[in-house]
Design a protein around this motif. Structure first.
Motif, PDB file in Angstrom:
ATOM      1  N   TYR A 255      14.993  33.597  30.977  1.00 34.16           N
ATOM      2  CA  TYR A 255      16.444  33.649  30.199  1.00 34.16           C
ATOM      3  C   TYR A 255      17.099  32.470  30.808  1.00 34.16           C
ATOM      4  CZ  TYR A 255      18.166  35.888  34.439  1.00 34.16           C
ATOM      5  OH  TYR A 255      18.669  36.205  35.784  1.00 34.16           O
ATOM      6  N   GLY A 256      18.189  32.090  30.137  1.00 36.04           N
ATOM      7  CA  GLY A 256      18.897  30.755  30.714  1.00 36.04           C
ATOM      8  C   GLY A 256      18.851  29.745  29.838  1.00 36.04           C
TER       9      GLY A 256
ATOM     10  N   GLU B 101      22.204  36.749  26.888  1.00 35.17           N
ATOM     11  CA  GLU B 101      23.390  35.561  26.723  1.00 35.17           C
ATOM     12  C   GLU B 101      22.633  34.225  26.125  1.00 35.17           C
ATOM     13  OE1 GLU B 101      26.646  33.159  29.560  1.00 35.17           O
ATOM     14  OE2 GLU B 101      25.805  35.145  30.313  1.00 35.17           O
ATOM     15  N   GLY B 102      23.513  33.794  25.167  1.00 40.20           N
ATOM     16  CA  GLY B 102      22.992  32.557  24.411  1.00 40.20           C
ATOM     17  C   GLY B 102      21.923  32.783  23.428  1.00 40.20           C
TER      18      GLY B 102
ATOM     19  N   GLU C 212      12.210  43.397  30.765  1.00 40.97           N
ATOM     20  CA  GLU C 212      11.320  42.564  31.324  1.00 40.97           C
ATOM     21  C   GLU C 212      11.490  40.983  31.252  1.00 40.97           C
ATOM     22  OE1 GLU C 212       7.153  43.942  30.111  1.00 40.97           O
ATOM     23  OE2 GLU C 212       8.306  45.193  28.717  1.00 40.97           O
ATOM     24  N   ILE C 213      12.236  40.725  30.230  1.00 42.38           N
ATOM     25  CA  ILE C 213      12.742  39.347  30.215  1.00 42.38           C
ATOM     26  C   ILE C 213      13.586  39.056  31.286  1.00 42.38           C
ATOM     27  CG2 ILE C 213      14.210  37.805  28.980  1.00 42.38           C
ATOM     28  CD1 ILE C 213      13.344  39.258  26.409  1.00 42.38           C
TER      29      ILE C 213
ATOM     30  N   TYR D 250      15.357  28.840  27.836  1.00 38.82           N
ATOM     31  CA  TYR D 250      14.895  29.912  26.907  1.00 38.82           C
ATOM     32  C   TYR D 250      15.900  30.299  25.869  1.00 38.82           C
ATOM     33  CZ  TYR D 250      11.527  30.944  30.435  1.00 38.82           C
ATOM     34  OH  TYR D 250      10.690  30.860  31.702  1.00 38.82           O
ATOM     35  N   LEU D 251      15.412  30.259  24.690  1.00 41.60           N
ATOM     36  CA  LEU D 251      16.422  30.715  23.602  1.00 41.60           C
ATOM     37  C   LEU D 251      15.717  31.734  22.790  1.00 41.60           C
ATOM     38  CD1 LEU D 251      18.477  30.414  21.445  1.00 41.60           C
ATOM     39  CD2 LEU D 251      17.256  28.566  20.189  1.00 41.60           C
ATOM     40  N   TRP D 252      16.213  32.802  22.843  1.00 38.09           N
ATOM     41  CA  TRP D 252      15.712  34.006  22.098  1.00 38.09           C
ATOM     42  C   TRP D 252      16.387  34.264  20.607  1.00 38.09           C
ATOM     43  CZ3 TRP D 252      11.471  36.348  23.964  1.00 38.09           C
ATOM     44  CH2 TRP D 252      11.223  36.311  25.220  1.00 38.09           C
ATOM     45  N   ILE D 253      15.562  34.376  19.680  1.00 35.16           N
ATOM     46  CA  ILE D 253      15.726  34.661  18.599  1.00 35.16           C
ATOM     47  C   ILE D 253      15.470  36.099  18.089  1.00 35.16           C
ATOM     48  CG2 ILE D 253      15.771  33.857  16.040  1.00 35.16           C
ATOM     49  CD1 ILE D 253      14.821  31.474  16.957  1.00 35.16           C
TER      50      ILE D 253
END
Length: 156
Positions: free
Chosen positions: A16-17, A51-52, A9-10, A20-23
């Motif tokens: 993303y990119g 990624e990232g 879904e993300i 955005y920062l996903w923890i």
């Protein structure tokens, strides 16, 4: 974003990119094998979406050598846990130490409440008194507030 949204879904929402920062907890990435993905998710989309991202490991058992409430260190507890788990052919969970310490909290709270009730019964002019639900709730909350011990989990 709705609770329980997955990386598919993300990706579909372009969340993303660089903006955005996903923890993510460290155990999630290990469970993203190609066979475990929903049919709507493509592995390459998931890899693009994460990624990232930052992955955090949770230290669940203390590294301290202090003997806790059970009389053993976290390392001794873990060794016994793993031995019993293997003997009974049970799966492992990373959070078993919290369940263990939580059981100790419950035991200590109930013990303290029982002592309070016995004390009140012994020194009360009314021998056969009853404790209301509200009084019991108050005693439990007071006892929980006073519980303090070294367990097997990490405390901050």
């Amino acid at each position: 974003m709705k609770k329980g949204a997955n990386s598919g879904e993300i990706h579909n929402l372009s969340m993303y990119g660089q903006k955005y920062l996903w923890i993510l907890p460290d155990w999630t990435q290990g469970s993203w094998g190609a066979n475990s993905l929903p049919s709507s998710c493509k592995a390459e989309n998931i890899m693009t979406a994460i990624e990232g991202s930052v992955s955090l490991a949770v230290e669940t058992l203390s590294s301290s050598r202090i003997r806790g409430i059970s009389g053993r260190t976290a390392q001794e507890y873990e060794k016994e846990y793993n031995e019993r788990r293997r003997l009974k052919n049970l799966g492992a969970t990373k959070f078993h130490g919290f369940a263990y310490d939580g059981t100790w909290v419950i035991a200590k709270v109930l013990s303290r409440v029982m002592e309070t009730v016995k004390f009140r019964e012994r020194y009360s002019i009314h021998r056969n008194f009853t404790v209301t639900d509200e009084e019991m709730e108050r005693m439990i909350l007071e006892a929980m507030d006073k519980i303090n011990f070294f367990g097997v989990t990490v405390c901050t």
